[in-house]
Scaffold this motif. Structure first.
Motif, PDB file in Angstrom:
ATOM      1  N   PHE A  61      26.376   5.960 -26.774  1.00 50.72           N
ATOM      2  CA  PHE A  61      25.380   6.403 -25.627  1.00 50.72           C
ATOM      3  C   PHE A  61      26.184   7.129 -24.650  1.00 50.72           C
ATOM      4  N   GLY A  62      27.164   8.011 -25.075  1.00 55.42           N
ATOM      5  CA  GLY A  62      27.862   8.750 -24.043  1.00 55.42           C
ATOM      6  C   GLY A  62      28.251   9.978 -24.832  1.00 55.42           C
ATOM      7  N   GLY A  63      29.129  10.759 -24.418  1.00 51.43           N
ATOM      8  CA  GLY A  63      29.694  12.032 -24.712  1.00 51.43           C
ATOM      9  C   GLY A  63      30.881  11.917 -25.559  1.00 51.43           C
ATOM     10  N   THR A  64      31.214  13.032 -25.971  1.00 50.61           N
ATOM     11  CA  THR A  64      32.497  13.169 -26.776  1.00 50.61           C
ATOM     12  C   THR A  64      33.641  13.946 -26.070  1.00 50.61           C
ATOM     13  N   PHE A  65      35.030  13.161 -26.308  1.00 49.44           N
ATOM     14  CA  PHE A  65      36.203  13.936 -25.659  1.00 49.44           C
ATOM     15  C   PHE A  65      37.077  14.212 -26.825  1.00 49.44           C
ATOM     16  N   GLU A  66      37.658  15.446 -27.080  1.00 49.56           N
ATOM     17  CA  GLU A  66      38.565  16.001 -27.920  1.00 49.56           C
ATOM     18  C   GLU A  66      39.797  15.862 -27.146  1.00 49.56           C
ATOM     19  N   LEU A  67      40.899  15.704 -27.931  1.00 52.26           N
ATOM     20  CA  LEU A  67      42.270  15.968 -27.414  1.00 52.26           C
ATOM     21  C   LEU A  67      42.989  16.773 -28.687  1.00 52.26           C
ATOM     22  N   LEU A  68      43.102  18.168 -28.144  1.00 50.69           N
ATOM     23  CA  LEU A  68      43.505  19.106 -29.237  1.00 50.69           C
ATOM     24  C   LEU A  68      45.005  19.390 -29.054  1.00 50.69           C
ATOM     25  N   ASP A  69      45.554  19.613 -30.283  1.00 48.31           N
ATOM     26  CA  ASP A  69      46.830  20.312 -30.356  1.00 48.31           C
ATOM     27  C   ASP A  69      46.860  21.518 -29.685  1.00 48.31           C
ATOM     28  N   LYS A  70      48.102  21.590 -29.231  1.00 44.25           N
ATOM     29  CA  LYS A  70      48.338  23.057 -28.365  1.00 44.25           C
ATOM     30  C   LYS A  70      49.753  23.641 -28.893  1.00 44.25           C
ATOM     31  N   GLU A  71      49.858  24.715 -28.576  1.00 43.73           N
ATOM     32  CA  GLU A  71      51.043  25.404 -29.157  1.00 43.73           C
ATOM     33  C   GLU A  71      52.358  24.724 -28.497  1.00 43.73           C
ATOM     34  N   ASP A  72      52.181  24.130 -27.077  1.00 47.09           N
ATOM     35  CA  ASP A  72      53.302  23.723 -26.455  1.00 47.09           C
ATOM     36  C   ASP A  72      53.267  22.316 -26.206  1.00 47.09           C
ATOM     37  N   SER A  73      52.122  21.462 -26.811  1.00 43.89           N
ATOM     38  CA  SER A  73      52.213  20.084 -26.774  1.00 43.89           C
ATOM     39  C   SER A  73      51.333  19.474 -28.066  1.00 43.89           C
ATOM     40  N   ARG A  74      51.780  18.717 -28.475  1.00 39.86           N
ATOM     41  CA  ARG A  74      51.144  18.032 -29.718  1.00 39.86           C
ATOM     42  C   ARG A  74      50.367  16.981 -29.195  1.00 39.86           C
ATOM     43  N   ILE A  75      49.425  16.226 -29.966  1.00 34.45           N
ATOM     44  CA  ILE A  75      48.396  15.337 -29.501  1.00 34.45           C
ATOM     45  C   ILE A  75      49.159  14.009 -29.193  1.00 34.45           C
ATOM     46  N   GLU A  76      50.331  13.789 -30.198  1.00 31.73           N
ATOM     47  CA  GLU A  76      50.925  12.488 -29.844  1.00 31.73           C
ATOM     48  C   GLU A  76      51.610  12.375 -28.548  1.00 31.73           C
ATOM     49  N   THR A  77      51.923  13.512 -27.972  1.00 34.09           N
ATOM     50  CA  THR A  77      52.640  13.613 -26.653  1.00 34.09           C
ATOM     51  C   THR A  77      51.863  13.300 -25.393  1.00 34.09           C
ATOM     52  N   ARG A  78      50.357  13.472 -25.671  1.00 36.57           N
ATOM     53  CA  ARG A  78      49.434  13.426 -24.773  1.00 36.57           C
ATOM     54  C   ARG A  78      48.423  12.268 -24.815  1.00 36.57           C
ATOM     55  N   LEU A  79      49.005  11.377 -25.275  1.00 34.22           N
ATOM     56  CA  LEU A  79      48.024  10.117 -25.358  1.00 34.22           C
ATOM     57  C   LEU A  79      47.592   9.433 -24.122  1.00 34.22           C
ATOM     58  N   ASN A  80      48.421   9.551 -22.944  1.00 35.81           N
ATOM     59  CA  ASN A  80      48.166   8.956 -21.921  1.00 35.81           C
ATOM     60  C   ASN A  80      46.804   9.726 -21.370  1.00 35.81           C
ATOM     61  N   GLU A  81      46.452  10.889 -21.761  1.00 32.56           N
ATOM     62  CA  GLU A  81      44.991  11.730 -21.479  1.00 32.56           C
ATOM     63  C   GLU A  81      44.044  10.656 -22.003  1.00 32.56           C
ATOM     64  N   VAL A  82      43.968  10.311 -23.275  1.00 33.59           N
ATOM     65  CA  VAL A  82      43.430   9.319 -23.743  1.00 33.59           C
ATOM     66  C   VAL A  82      43.067   8.099 -23.186  1.00 33.59           C
ATOM     67  N   PHE A  83      43.880   7.366 -22.667  1.00 29.20           N
ATOM     68  CA  PHE A  83      43.669   6.006 -21.856  1.00 29.20           C
ATOM     69  C   PHE A  83      43.119   6.603 -20.471  1.00 29.20           C
ATOM     70  N   ILE A  84      43.503   7.573 -19.841  1.00 29.29           N
ATOM     71  CA  ILE A  84      42.799   8.002 -18.811  1.00 29.29           C
ATOM     72  C   ILE A  84      41.589   8.178 -18.911  1.00 29.29           C
TER      73      ILE A  84
END
Length: 201
Positions: A61-84
């Motif tokens: 019942f809400g929106g969608t959030f995508e965490l994308l791989d980038k050239e300088d940072s893979r998603i596994e290094t940005r998991l804090n963004e998920v929890f935030i």
């Protein structure tokens, strides 16, 4: 955490919020010919792998959030963004729940107030109808009483103008006519009804 067999996804429940997770490969698209040999047939869209992943989080019942791989940072290094993002969604859900509950309380109070107004209007309408009925009954009784008095006066005048002593036909007719007057007279019935309304001693 649970696994949704239907959608083949992990689901996480935090308080009243439910999130589902999916990992997809990001793809580029390009338009290609359906047939190199027969280019006139037309074109279609072709997906091109990029070797870059996207972690897709959907809130029920809400929106969608995508965490994308980038050239300088893979998603596994940005998991804090998920929890935030999850934390913010839960806070947002709490606020919306409070707003919904407050709105429900306001609606309930409005319904109670409207019900009270409706009851008052119904009571007034009922009392008005009862008063109108009492008036109609009073007018009908007064009319009947007046007719009974007219019949009695008429009978008295007929007997007064008859030969003395009145004949048996006069007496029989007078008795019948006075019976009709008694039937029309509402006073005995009204007195009986008022007697029943007396408070018990």
């Amino acid at each position: 955490m649970t696994y949704d067999d239907h959608y083949a996804r992990l689901q996480m429940r935090i308080e009243n919020e439910v999130f589902s997770f999916a990992i997809r490969e990001r793809q580029l698209t390009e338009v290609a010919l359906v047939s190199e040999r027969y280019p006139g047939i037309g074109t279609h869209t072709v997906g091109i792998p990029t070797d870059k992943l996207a972690l897709v989080i959907e809130r029920r019942f809400g929106g969608t959030f995508e965490l994308l791989d980038k050239e300088d940072s893979r998603i596994e290094t940005r998991l804090n963004e998920v929890f935030i993002r999850l934390y913010r969604s839960v806070i947002d859900g709490r606020e919306k729940t409070r707003e919904y509950e407050a709105a429900e309380r306001r609606r309930a109070a409005q319904r109670v107030a409207q019900d009270a107004i409706n009851r008052q209007l119904e009571l007034k309408a009922k009392l008005k109808a009862e008063e109108a009925m009492r008036r109609d009954i009073l007018l009908a009784e007064a009319t009947n009483w007046h007719q009974a008095q007219q019949i009695r006066a008429f009978v008295a005048e007929v007997i007064n103008q008859a030969e003395l002593p009145p004949s048996p036909a006069h007496r029989e007719w007078a008795s019948w006519a006075l019976g009709v007057a008694l039937e029309r007279d509402p006073i005995p019935g009204r007195n009986a009804a008022l007697e029943q309304l007396k408070e018990p001693k």
